[in-house]
Structures are given as structure tokens and as C-alpha cells.
Design a protein around this motif. Structure first.
Motif, PDB file in Angstrom:
ATOM      1  N   LEU A   1     -10.941   4.500   5.117  1.00 44.50           N
ATOM      2  CA  LEU A   1     -10.864   4.019   3.531  1.00 44.50           C
ATOM      3  C   LEU A   1     -11.875   2.631   3.543  1.00 44.50           C
ATOM      4  CD1 LEU A   1      -7.089   3.972   3.545  1.00 44.50           C
ATOM      5  CD2 LEU A   1      -8.531   5.330   2.133  1.00 44.50           C
TER       6      LEU A   1
ATOM      7  N   LYS B   1     -13.944   7.088  -3.598  1.00 44.39           N
ATOM      8  CA  LYS B   1     -12.790   6.317  -3.874  1.00 44.39           C
ATOM      9  C   LYS B   1     -12.059   7.477  -4.929  1.00 44.39           C
ATOM     10  CE  LYS B   1     -13.255   1.593  -2.916  1.00 44.39           C
ATOM     11  NZ  LYS B   1     -13.612   0.166  -3.217  1.00 44.39           N
TER      12      LYS B   1
ATOM     13  N   SER C   1      -7.136   9.212  -1.811  1.00 40.94           N
ATOM     14  CA  SER C   1      -5.899   8.259  -1.953  1.00 40.94           C
ATOM     15  C   SER C   1      -5.120   8.031  -0.900  1.00 40.94           C
ATOM     16  CB  SER C   1      -4.994   8.909  -3.263  1.00 40.94           C
ATOM     17  OG  SER C   1      -4.236   9.987  -2.675  1.00 40.94           O
ATOM     18  N   SER C   2      -4.372   7.009  -0.693  1.00 43.88           N
ATOM     19  CA  SER C   2      -3.712   6.822   0.517  1.00 43.88           C
ATOM     20  C   SER C   2      -2.504   5.655   0.421  1.00 43.88           C
ATOM     21  CB  SER C   2      -4.827   6.222   1.356  1.00 43.88           C
ATOM     22  OG  SER C   2      -5.241   4.829   0.744  1.00 43.88           O
TER      23      SER C   2
ATOM     24  N   ILE D   1      -0.956   3.616   3.382  1.00 45.88           N
ATOM     25  CA  ILE D   1      -1.019   2.679   4.637  1.00 45.88           C
ATOM     26  C   ILE D   1       0.239   2.103   5.206  1.00 45.88           C
ATOM     27  CG2 ILE D   1      -2.485   1.695   6.485  1.00 45.88           C
ATOM     28  CD1 ILE D   1      -3.811   4.125   5.663  1.00 45.88           C
ATOM     29  N   ASP D   2       0.432   1.251   4.432  1.00 51.91           N
ATOM     30  CA  ASP D   2       1.661   0.186   4.231  1.00 51.91           C
ATOM     31  C   ASP D   2       1.941  -0.391   2.975  1.00 51.91           C
ATOM     32  OD1 ASP D   2      -0.387  -2.104   4.004  1.00 51.91           O
ATOM     33  OD2 ASP D   2      -0.608  -1.948   6.231  1.00 51.91           O
TER      34      ASP D   2
ATOM     35  N   PHE E   1      -0.146  -1.811   0.242  1.00 51.79           N
ATOM     36  CA  PHE E   1      -0.679  -1.138  -1.094  1.00 51.79           C
ATOM     37  C   PHE E   1       0.172  -0.749  -2.235  1.00 51.79           C
ATOM     38  CE2 PHE E   1      -4.204   1.675   0.691  1.00 51.79           C
ATOM     39  CZ  PHE E   1      -4.315   1.022   1.761  1.00 51.79           C
TER      40      PHE E   1
END
Lengths: 231, 490
Positions: free
Chosen positions: A48, A72, A76-77, A79-80, A83
Motif C-alpha cells: 500500500l 489506488k 482497497s484495504s 489493515i487496522d 483506516f
């Protein structure tokens, strides 16, 4: 789809990740397992472009992620919790992500409808800020938000942690559906060997930043992984 | 135990990511402190003679006592905005066998070592020495000195109480406004009574009991307040609040920028820290009053230019200089989502422009000071929109202090209300408008100076894309550093 080449990351000359070569084809569900400190999150952060690689690079759809921002729109993501935007309600957050991904309010409403069971009446319409939700509900929100806008590449770090058993099972089904009926590439990491083997076509084991196993999931995979991690 | 706390704090300071920068700042701050200390000593030593000269019949001590109440009030006001509450990362200690009383006493004790408590010493010690030299009774002077210091330390604690408890804050402010009003219209002169009280404990040292009681009760009140707040639920500020949702769909006309603008408005509306900043920016509106009413500055119009820029630039500066930091809590999302920097920056810039426009409308009453002054405010507003906004955004790009959005100034959380890095970045912002004004003013006329300020401001707009692109580059260059710094949690 994703190509890793000579990638390494060092902090103060200590190597935390070193992957010479890794290809993740389009449509694959890719699982990353490894003990704490194996480099899973580091790898995702590099994907990312949240940290800079010491050497090498990652390309996603032939775009080198640390030199161009063009990855981008289709990535999409989650992680923790960083976000999530704590002062928004879940709806507002979904609409915001929708706005960023060119989805109207109505699109998002229909999209969210399929998650009614997952949300279990605890997330939508509660007039609560995300920062006031429980860890598990925050996670659900983040994961669902990562699915908005039909992204080609979805990156989820530890998606099963903090989720209740029912949602874990639902999430597994959801992830399976994602890669089954479309050309989406899904990357997840997990400490739960059972879950990854259920979800992923391919599992890579990291140890101290190196790829030590690269398995195509079969009936024996779980056993193999369990014996690998049992010391 | 205390020494262990101290070593923990030293480690926290030494091991933070911004350590290198911090030490440079500390040194610079050292000079600032030195300056203030010298000024305070000079004031303390000189005030006796100044009073003697201007009012030879009056007893300087009596006169000082009469005015001391104002000193205390101003001191309290400055503390309210500037003084950091004592902070300690207390959560990990809660599971360990450390007595709560020790933690609290340590925190309160530490707060007494604040800069704000030392400045009075620098004023009142020289003053007391002068009194002694001038043959005032030794015991009485010492007791008086002790009383004043105790009252100042009480201020220290009163500040924490009003900072933590908004109800008390409002009650106290209303009360003070009423008193000041009464004083101003000569209905009830508080200062005479406080003057009598303060003079009394110079005359009779036994009255020192009063300040001691005030000090002890302030300390105990704080102690109780902190002890009550030493539970997880209070530390977490996780008290769920119901949402105040407003319909912001009218912002959709801004197209691609709309989602960002909507978010920023919610950011300001729903979080304690940005709200504080917004309220602060209203204070800037009154900046002009200080400068326009003071005859000294009429002869130094460059300062007027600076003040005019401040009048409309409050929000722009306080908000703008912390621009990516406002989003620090979810910066990773912003950096990995489908967000072009340019759009992000532009949205922030528009928000700042709106801030300037609102401040400009509110500054209309300044017409009272004449068109000359008002034209300067207009020019200042143009300067803010055309140049200052970009300078602030650039400064913000260099600023990597994360902001905890919804953290009120609470004793157990790190709330840097006053950030010296930001102060340093602010310096060019202050001097540039003065310079732009001063050169044409010196060589042509006042009007030319005003005109130049406005014109250079407007011309900045033509370079908007260039500025945004340069700031974008800075963002990109510092991206990883910024992300890493924002991840650091205290």
C-alpha cells in the motif's frame, strides 16, 4: 496481477522482510501466514506504499506502487483501526468511501443491504460514531468498507481476529464468493491456519521475513501447516 | 518511585520520533524563556521606582496590591490557553502495584514546576528585595511574598479545574465578566477589596492563613478530581455520544471536493481539539483592537499590516498549519484510498478561504477605525487567501505531530496545546506581510503599502496550481516519515 521483485525492508540494518520473487496472478485468493514479526503487515504496508522498500519494488497491474499512485483506484484495504475515521458514523464512513470510489449514496445503500446479517443491527442506524463501536464492530465496518467500489485488489490484515464466530464463518463465505465469481485478487493474513486454508487458494508462509513455504491449498495443507508451526 | 517516574518521562522524551527536532526546539525555547526571565526580573526590580516616579505620594506596595487581582486574572487567562496540563502515560501503571495517591501527587507536584510558576518568582523576588532595601519590615515582606506565590500556585490548580470541567469554566467566566463589568462602570470595585485583603496580610502576617487555605483547598480539589478520573473509562474518553448529524448535501456543488469538505466540517464540529482551535480563531478577530487603539503603532504601520492580516487569518492559521495532522488518526486510510493529494489539499485550502471570508464579514465593525484601517484589513484578507493559505499548508506539510482529535485537555493525556514547532513555522508568516507593506510604504505611501499587500495577495491566486503542486511534492517526499510519525501513539 501483483509482482514482487527483490523486495526487502530493513530497519536500522535489521532485515524484516526479504522476498526475492513472488507472483500473485489475477483472481487468486492469497493467504499469508507466519508468527509474530514474520513480516506480514510489513508486506501489506509495502503493497500500500505506506512504508518505503529498502530495495526492490512491487508492481500491481504493472504499476509500480511506490512511484505511481495509479494503483489506488483499483486497490482497497483494511489493515487496522487507523483506516477508520473515528468521528463519522458507519453510514457516513461508507458514503465517504463511496464518494472516493465514485459510488452514489443509493449505490452504497443497496451494497450495504447484503451485509444486514453481518451488521446484526449494531452498526447501521445506531447514531454512534465509529470510535464508540466495539473492536469487533469496527473491524466489520472496515472490512465491508474495503469491498466498496468493486476493487480488483483487496488487502485484509488479520480479518478474522476480533470477529465473533458467526461473522468469521460469514466472512469466509464472502471471501470465497469474491474470488469465485469475479476476477478479484484477495490478499489476507491470518494466525488462524484453519481459516486461511478454508479461504485461500494459495498460502505463503513467512518466517523472519523470508518465504519458507509456498503451497497450493489441498486437503493436506492444513496438516502440513500445523506440523510446520508445531515446535 | 518518583525517580522511576522521572526516568520513564526522560525515556519517553528521548525515544520519541521527533526527538532530534525536539531538542533543537528545546534550545530555542530556552532562549525564549531566558528572554522572559530577564524581562520579568527587570520588571520586578524596576516597578517600585517607576511607581515612585509617577506617583511620589503613593506607597508602591499598596498600589501593587490594588492591581494584583488583575495580574492574577491575566495569569489565569494565559494559563488557560497556554499551560499544558501535567501529563503522564498512566494507563500501563494502573495494572501495576503503584498507589494512585503517589501518581497523583507526582503529577500535581510536577505541574508546580511549570514555566508559568517561575515567571512570577522572577518578578516578585526582585520586587521583594527592592522593598527590603527600601526599609520595609522584613517579616512582613517575606510573608507577603509567600502569600502572593501561594496565590499564584493556586491559580496553577484552578486552571486545571476549569480546563477539565467546562461547567466550572462557564460559571467562572460569567462571574468574572460580571465583576469586570461592575468594576468598569464603577458599581462595585473588586480590586479595592482585594487590595485591602492583600494589604492586610502585609500589615498582619497572621493573615497568611488565608492564602495557605486557598492553596491547600485548590490542591485537594485537584487531587480529588484526578483520583476520580483515574479509571479506564475516564481515560479512554469512550463515552459514546449520540451523533449530531446535519445535512451537508448542499456542499455537493463542490464536486469532487465535496466529500472532503463534508468530512472537514464534521471534523471540526464533532471533535474537541478542532473545536478549541475554531474558538481560538475568533479571538484573533479582536487582535486589531490592541493595535488600532494603541497610538504607538500608528507610527509603525507595518505592525498594523501584521495585525490586519491576523484579524481575518485566525482560522486559516490555527487550522491550516496543522493540516495533515488533523487527519493523523486515519492517515493510512487517506494515503491508501483513492485520493489524489491535489484534491485533498485543495479542499483544505477552500475551507481556509471560507474561514477568511467569514472572519472578514465579522470584521466589518472595524470600519469604525476609518477606511484606512479597513482597507488594510481588506488587503490582509487578500494576502491570507492568496498567499498565507499556501504558506500555512506548506508549514503543515512539515509538521508531523499527530493530533488526538477528541481529547480534551485532560490531565492524563498528552495534549500539546502549544506547539513550539508551529511557532517557528509561524515566524515567516508574521514578517512577510509586514515586509510587503513596509517597502512601498517607506518609499511611496501608506496607501501604496496597503495596495501592495492586497495585490501580492491576489496575484498569489494565479499561482494556486503551482503552489499546490509544490506542496504536493513536499507531501510525497515526506510521506513515509509522516505516516511513521502519526503511527507513534502516546
Amino acid at each position: 496481477m501483483i509482482h514482487v521483485s527483490n523486495l526487502s525492508k530493513q530497519y536500522n540494518k535489521v532485515s524484516v522482510l526479504n522476498i526475492e520473487n513472488l507472483d500473485i496472478p489475477k483472481g487468486q485468493s492469497f493467504g499469508l501466514v507466519g508468527n509474530n514479526g514474520a513480516g506480514k503487515t510489513t508486506f501489506f504496508n509495502l503493497m500500500l506504499d505506506l512504508i518505503s522498500p529498502t530495495t526492490g519494488f512491487i508492481t500491481s497491474n504493472n504499476i509500480q506502487v511506490n512511484t505511481s499512485e495509479d494503483w489506488k483506484p483499483f486497490t482497497s484495504s483494511f489493515i487496522d483501526e487507523s483506516f477508520l475515521i473515528g468521528y463519522l458514523t458507519a453510514e457516513e464512513y461508507f458514503y465517504f468511501i463511496g464518494d472516493l470510489r465514485g459510488r452514489t449514496k443509493a449505490d452504497i445503500d443497496t451494497f450495504l443491504h447484503q451485509f444486514d446479517e453481518v451488521f446484526n443491527d449494531e452498526i447501521l442506524g445506531k447514531r454512534k460514531y465509529l470510535r464508540d463501536l466495539s473492536k469487533g464492530n469496527q473491524k466489520k465496518t472496515g472490512i465491508v468498507a474495503a469491498l466498496i467500489g468493486n476493487p480488483d485488489v483487496i488487502i485484509l490484515d488479520e480479518p478474522f481476529a476480533n470477529l465473533d464466530p458467526t461473522t468469521q464463518i460469514r466472512l469466509k463465505k464472502l471471501l470465497n464468493d469474491l474470488t469465485k465469481d469475479s476476477q478479484k485478487t484477495v490478499l489476507i493474513s491470518s494466525h488462524d491456519l484453519g481459516h486461511v486454508t478454508d479461504v485461500c487458494d494459495r498460502i505463503v508462509v513467512l518466517e523472519k521475513g523470508e518465504v519458507v513455504k509456498d503451497l497450493h491449498t489441498s486437503a493436506e495443507t492444513l496438516k502440513e501447516l500445523e506440523s510446520f508451526f508445531a515446535v | 518511585m518518583i525517580s522511576r517516574f522521572l526516568s520513564l518521562e526522560w525515556k519517553q522524551f528521548k525515544r520519541s520520533a521527533s526527538f532530534d527536532k525536539k531538542i533543537a526546539i528545546k534550545i530555542l525555547m530556552g532562549f525564549v524563556v531566558l528572554y522572559f526571565a530577564t524581562a520579568a526580573i527587570a520588571l520586578g526590580a524596576g516597578v517600585y521606582f517607576i511607581i515612585k516616579e509617577s506617583a511620589p505620594q503613593a506607597d508602591p506596595l499598596v498600589l501593587i496590591n490594588n492591581f494584583l487581582i488583575y495580574y492574577f486574572l491575566i495569569d489565569l487567562a494565559i494559563r488557560f490557553f497556554m499551560q499544558q496540563l501535567p501529563f503522564m502515560n498512566v494507563k500501563p501503571l494502573m495494572l501495576l502495584p503503584v498507589k494512585k495517591n503517589i501518581i497523583i501527587n507526582y503529577l500535581l507536584g510536577k505541574s508546580m514546576l511549570s514555566f508559568f510558576n517561575f515567571i512570577p518568582l522572577f518578578i516578585f523576588i526582585p520586587f521583594s528585595i527592592v522593598l527590603l532595601i527600601k526599609d520595609y519590615a522584613v517579616l512582613n515582606v517575606l510573608v507577603w511574598f509567600l502569600g502572593v506565590i501561594l496565590l499564584i500556585l493556586s491559580n496553577n490548580f484552578v486552571n486545571f479545574i476549569i480546563n477539565k470541567n467546562t461547567k466550572i469554566f462557564y460559571i467562572l467566566t460569567t462571574f468574572l465578566i460580571i465583576l469586570i463589568g461592575l468594576e468598569y462602570f464603577n458599581i462595585f470595585k473588586l480590586s479595592t477589596y482585594t487590595g485591602i485583603a492583600l494589604n492586610a496580610f502585609y500589615k498582619n502576617p497572621l493573615f497568611i492563613v488565608g492564602p495557605i487555605l486557598i492553596f491547600v483547598s485548590c490542591y485537594l480539589a485537584n487531587f480529588r478530581l484526578l483520583k476520580k478520573g483515574l479509571y479506564l473509562e475516564d481515560l479512554d474518553t469512550k463515552k459514546a455520544k449520540t451523533v449530531n448529524a446535519a445535512d451537508l448535501s448542499w456542499l455537493n456543488r463542490f464536486g469532487k471536493m465535496a466529500p472532503f469538505l463534508k468530512n472537514d466540517i464534521k471534523l471540526i464540529w464533532r471533535n474537541v481539539r478542532p473545536r478549541q482551535v475554531m474558538l481560538m480563531s475568533f479571538v484573533f478577530l479582536f487582535y486589531g483592537l490592541i493595535f488600532y487603539t494603541n497610538p504607538t503603532y500608528q507610527k509603525m504601520p507595518a505592525f498594523l499590516a501584521f495585525a490586519s492580516m491576523f484579524v481575518t487569518g485566525g482560522f486559516l492559521m490555527t487550522f491550516g498549519q496543522q493540516v495533515p495532522s488533523w487527519d493523523s488518526e486515519y492517515y493510512k486510510l487517506m494515503m491508501s484510498q483513492n485520493i489524489p493529494y491535489k484534491l485533498y489539499l485543495e479542499a483544505k485550502w477552500y475551507l481556509m478561504v471560507v474561514g477568511v471570508v467569514i472572519a472578514f464579514v465579522l470584521s466589518t465593525p472595524y470600519i469604525y477605525f476609518g477606511w484606512r484601517i479597513y482597507s488594510m484589513i481588506v488587503a490582509g484578507a487578500f494576502f491570507n487567501i492568496g498567499l498565507n493559505g499556501f504558506i500555512n499548508l506548506y508549514g503543515g506539510a512539515l509538521n508531523t505531530t499527530p493530533i488526538k482529535l477528541n481529547v480534551k485537555a485532560k490531565a492524563f493525556q498528552n495534549t500539546n496545546k502549544f506547539n513550539p514547532t508551529l511557532l517557528l513555522i509561524a515566524l515567516p508568516k508574521v514578517f512577510l506581510p509586514m515586509l510587503i507593506f513596509y517597502i512601498p510604504y517607506k518609499f511611496i505611501s501608506f496607501e501604496a503599502g496597503t495596495f501592495a499587500l492586497g495585490l501580492i495577495g491576489i496575484s498569489g491566486l494565479f499561482f494556486k496550481d503551482f503552489f499546490i503542486r509544490s506542496i504536493e511534492k513536499t507531501y510525497q517526499k515526506r510521506k513515509y516519515k509522516t505516516i511513521a510519525a502519526y503511527c507513534e501513539t502516546t
